[in-house]
Scaffold this active site. Structure first.
Site, PDB file in Angstrom:
ATOM      1  N   HIS A   1     -14.871   1.887  -0.503  1.00 32.06           N
ATOM      2  CA  HIS A   1     -13.881   0.838  -0.204  1.00 32.06           C
ATOM      3  C   HIS A   1     -12.686   1.383   0.589  1.00 32.06           C
ATOM      4  O   HIS A   1     -11.628   0.770   0.621  1.00 32.06           O
ATOM      5  CB  HIS A   1     -13.400   0.166  -1.500  1.00 32.06           C
ATOM      6  CG  HIS A   1     -14.409  -0.776  -2.094  1.00 32.06           C
ATOM      7  ND1 HIS A   1     -14.321  -1.304  -3.360  1.00 32.06           N
ATOM      8  CD2 HIS A   1     -15.555  -1.292  -1.573  1.00 32.06           C
ATOM      9  CE1 HIS A   1     -15.355  -2.095  -3.594  1.00 32.06           C
ATOM     10  NE2 HIS A   1     -16.129  -2.104  -2.530  1.00 32.06           N
ATOM     11  N   CYS A  27      -3.191   3.456  21.716  1.00 30.82           N
ATOM     12  CA  CYS A  27      -3.094   2.181  22.436  1.00 30.82           C
ATOM     13  C   CYS A  27      -1.814   2.144  23.277  1.00 30.82           C
ATOM     14  O   CYS A  27      -1.824   1.655  24.414  1.00 30.82           O
ATOM     15  CB  CYS A  27      -3.115   1.006  21.465  1.00 30.82           C
ATOM     16  SG  CYS A  27      -4.742   0.688  20.743  1.00 30.82           S
ATOM     17  N   GLN A  47     -15.313   3.441  -5.657  1.00 34.61           N
ATOM     18  CA  GLN A  47     -14.631   2.254  -5.117  1.00 34.61           C
ATOM     19  C   GLN A  47     -13.130   2.471  -5.144  1.00 34.61           C
ATOM     20  O   GLN A  47     -12.374   1.637  -4.658  1.00 34.61           O
ATOM     21  CB  GLN A  47     -14.972   1.028  -5.966  1.00 34.61           C
ATOM     22  CG  GLN A  47     -16.438   0.679  -5.951  1.00 34.61           C
ATOM     23  CD  GLN A  47     -16.785  -0.265  -7.094  1.00 34.61           C
ATOM     24  OE1 GLN A  47     -16.774  -1.478  -6.925  1.00 34.61           O
ATOM     25  NE2 GLN A  47     -17.074   0.280  -8.246  1.00 34.61           N
ATOM     26  N   ASN A  48     -12.706   3.574  -5.741  1.00 34.65           N
ATOM     27  CA  ASN A  48     -11.266   3.835  -5.849  1.00 34.65           C
ATOM     28  C   ASN A  48     -10.738   4.391  -4.534  1.00 34.65           C
ATOM     29  O   ASN A  48     -11.435   5.129  -3.836  1.00 34.65           O
ATOM     30  CB  ASN A  48     -10.984   4.822  -6.980  1.00 34.65           C
ATOM     31  CG  ASN A  48     -11.460   4.283  -8.316  1.00 34.65           C
ATOM     32  OD1 ASN A  48     -11.689   3.082  -8.445  1.00 34.65           O
ATOM     33  ND2 ASN A  48     -11.620   5.150  -9.283  1.00 34.65           N
ATOM     34  N   CYS A  87      -6.392   1.954  13.397  1.00 34.85           N
ATOM     35  CA  CYS A  87      -5.834   0.983  14.340  1.00 34.85           C
ATOM     36  C   CYS A  87      -6.482  -0.388  14.113  1.00 34.85           C
ATOM     37  O   CYS A  87      -7.656  -0.481  13.763  1.00 34.85           O
ATOM     38  CB  CYS A  87      -6.083   1.458  15.771  1.00 34.85           C
ATOM     39  SG  CYS A  87      -5.379   0.338  17.008  1.00 34.85           S
ATOM     40  N   TYR A 107       0.827  -1.220   0.000  1.00 37.61           N
ATOM     41  CA  TYR A 107       0.000   0.000   0.000  1.00 37.61           C
ATOM     42  C   TYR A 107       0.859   1.267   0.000  1.00 37.61           C
ATOM     43  O   TYR A 107       0.446   2.298  -0.527  1.00 37.61           O
ATOM     44  CB  TYR A 107      -1.006  -0.026   1.159  1.00 37.61           C
ATOM     45  CG  TYR A 107      -2.107  -1.033   0.881  1.00 37.61           C
ATOM     46  CD1 TYR A 107      -3.157  -0.715   0.013  1.00 37.61           C
ATOM     47  CD2 TYR A 107      -2.065  -2.309   1.411  1.00 37.61           C
ATOM     48  CE1 TYR A 107      -4.133  -1.654  -0.300  1.00 37.61           C
ATOM     49  CE2 TYR A 107      -3.037  -3.255   1.110  1.00 37.61           C
ATOM     50  CZ  TYR A 107      -4.064  -2.922   0.254  1.00 37.61           C
ATOM     51  OH  TYR A 107      -5.026  -3.851  -0.070  1.00 37.61           O
ATOM     52  N   SER A 127     -16.271  -2.932 -13.169  1.00 40.68           N
ATOM     53  CA  SER A 127     -16.645  -4.183 -13.833  1.00 40.68           C
ATOM     54  C   SER A 127     -17.845  -4.869 -13.189  1.00 40.68           C
ATOM     55  O   SER A 127     -18.275  -5.911 -13.656  1.00 40.68           O
ATOM     56  CB  SER A 127     -15.446  -5.138 -13.832  1.00 40.68           C
ATOM     57  OG  SER A 127     -15.102  -5.452 -12.502  1.00 40.68           O
ATOM     58  N   GLY A 178     -16.516   2.970 -15.291  1.00 43.10           N
ATOM     59  CA  GLY A 178     -15.220   2.319 -15.083  1.00 43.10           C
ATOM     60  C   GLY A 178     -15.202   1.271 -13.994  1.00 43.10           C
ATOM     61  O   GLY A 178     -14.199   1.115 -13.305  1.00 43.10           O
TER      62      GLY A 178
END
Ligand code: OAD
Length: 252
Positions: A116, A150, A98-99, A124, A63, A196, A194
């Site tokens: 998404h 945390c 969704q991008n 976290c 990522y 599917s 764009g």
């Protein structure tokens, strides 16, 4: 022009975008390769909670590379056209993507429902703190990020990308806002561009729109898996089609 969509004073426009909208900016689509790999990785290795638990360093590197790459590309005319449409229609337009690449926001769209998740957000793995903006790159095991909140309670919790992975739920409030936008519309145009139509529940939105009386239009380069939901398919590149797609009636 026959392909133009007339937007009347009471029309609401819901636009759903997918990876194809960013293809002309130079970001590869997900299902571009026949081997089912995503940038040379098995999807389950880089886009599932199990993959992250097994190898968080590899997933964060993946990522981080996407973060670095998306930062070097620019929004294309498709993104820019949707930002203008939103400026013209205000809250009569809703943009759901969704991008995760942030290109709609960089084109000026606001708000954008990132259904998404977002590449430049981190959260976290344990506590309920809000996802926060994060452009850092975590490339090696020594870079792995941990939650400061945390840590203040003597707990060690890994941070993770704020991406909806396979097997995970979409944000319920986002889904609710989308379905409310559809059901509140007297006159609805739904445009999917764009994408599917392979990933649910988002691929179901076209049926929701159609069932509530909306006009459903697909802007896509190739055939899609949920084609039966669309009344019209405008075949081609979103960067070429979107800039002239909407014909907005001036207010009376
Ligand atoms: P896909 O890669 O599945 O589909 C992209 C679609 O865009 C394909 O149908 C292409 O034919 C089309 N396309 C390519 N270039 C185009 C262009 N210039 N103009 C118009 N269409 C073009 O991508 P998505 O449908 O977005 O999920 O994938 C959905 C989800 O699957 C993603 O959000 C991701 C992935 O797993 C998560 O990460 C949760």
């Amino acid at each position: 022009m026959t392909n133009q969509l007339r937007v009347g004073p009471n029309t609401r426009v819901l636009v759903l975008t997918g990876a194809g909208v960013s293809a002309e900016s130079g970001i590869p689509t997900f299902r571009a390769s026949a081997d089912g790999l995503w940038e040379n990785h098995r999807i389950e290795d880089v886009a599932s909670p199990e993959g992250f638990a097994k190898d968080p360093t590899m997933v964060w590197r993946f990522y981080s590379e996407r973060r670095a790459r998306a930062a070097t590309v620019a929004p294309n005319p498709g993104h820019i056209a949707l930002a203008k449409l939103q400026r013209d229609l205000g809250d009569r337009m809703m943009l759901v993507t969704q991008n995760v690449d942030g290109l709609h926001q960089r084109a000026g769209s606001d708000p954008v429902t990132e259904i998404h998740g977002g590449l430049y957000k981190t959260r976290c793995t344990h506590c309920e703190r809000e996802p926060f903006e994060d452009h850092d790159l975590y490339m090696t095991e020594g870079d792995l990020p941990f939650c400061a909140e945390c840590a203040a309670q003597n707990k060690t919790s890994l941070l993770r990308p704020h991406i909806v992975w396979f097997g995970e739920m979409l944000n319920a409030a986002d889904l609710h806002r989308v379905t409310r936008f559809i059901s509140n519309a007297e006159d609805l145009i739904f445009v999917a561009a764009g994408t599917s139509g392979a990933v649910y529940p988002v691929a179901n939105l076209v049926y929701r729109a159609k069932n509530s009386g909306g006009r459903t239009v697909l802007v896509n380069a190739d055939e899609v898996q949920n084609a039966s939901g669309f009344q019209q398919w405008i075949r081609g590149k979103s960067g070429e089609i979107l800039p002239t797609l909407f014909d907005i009636e001036p207010p009376v």
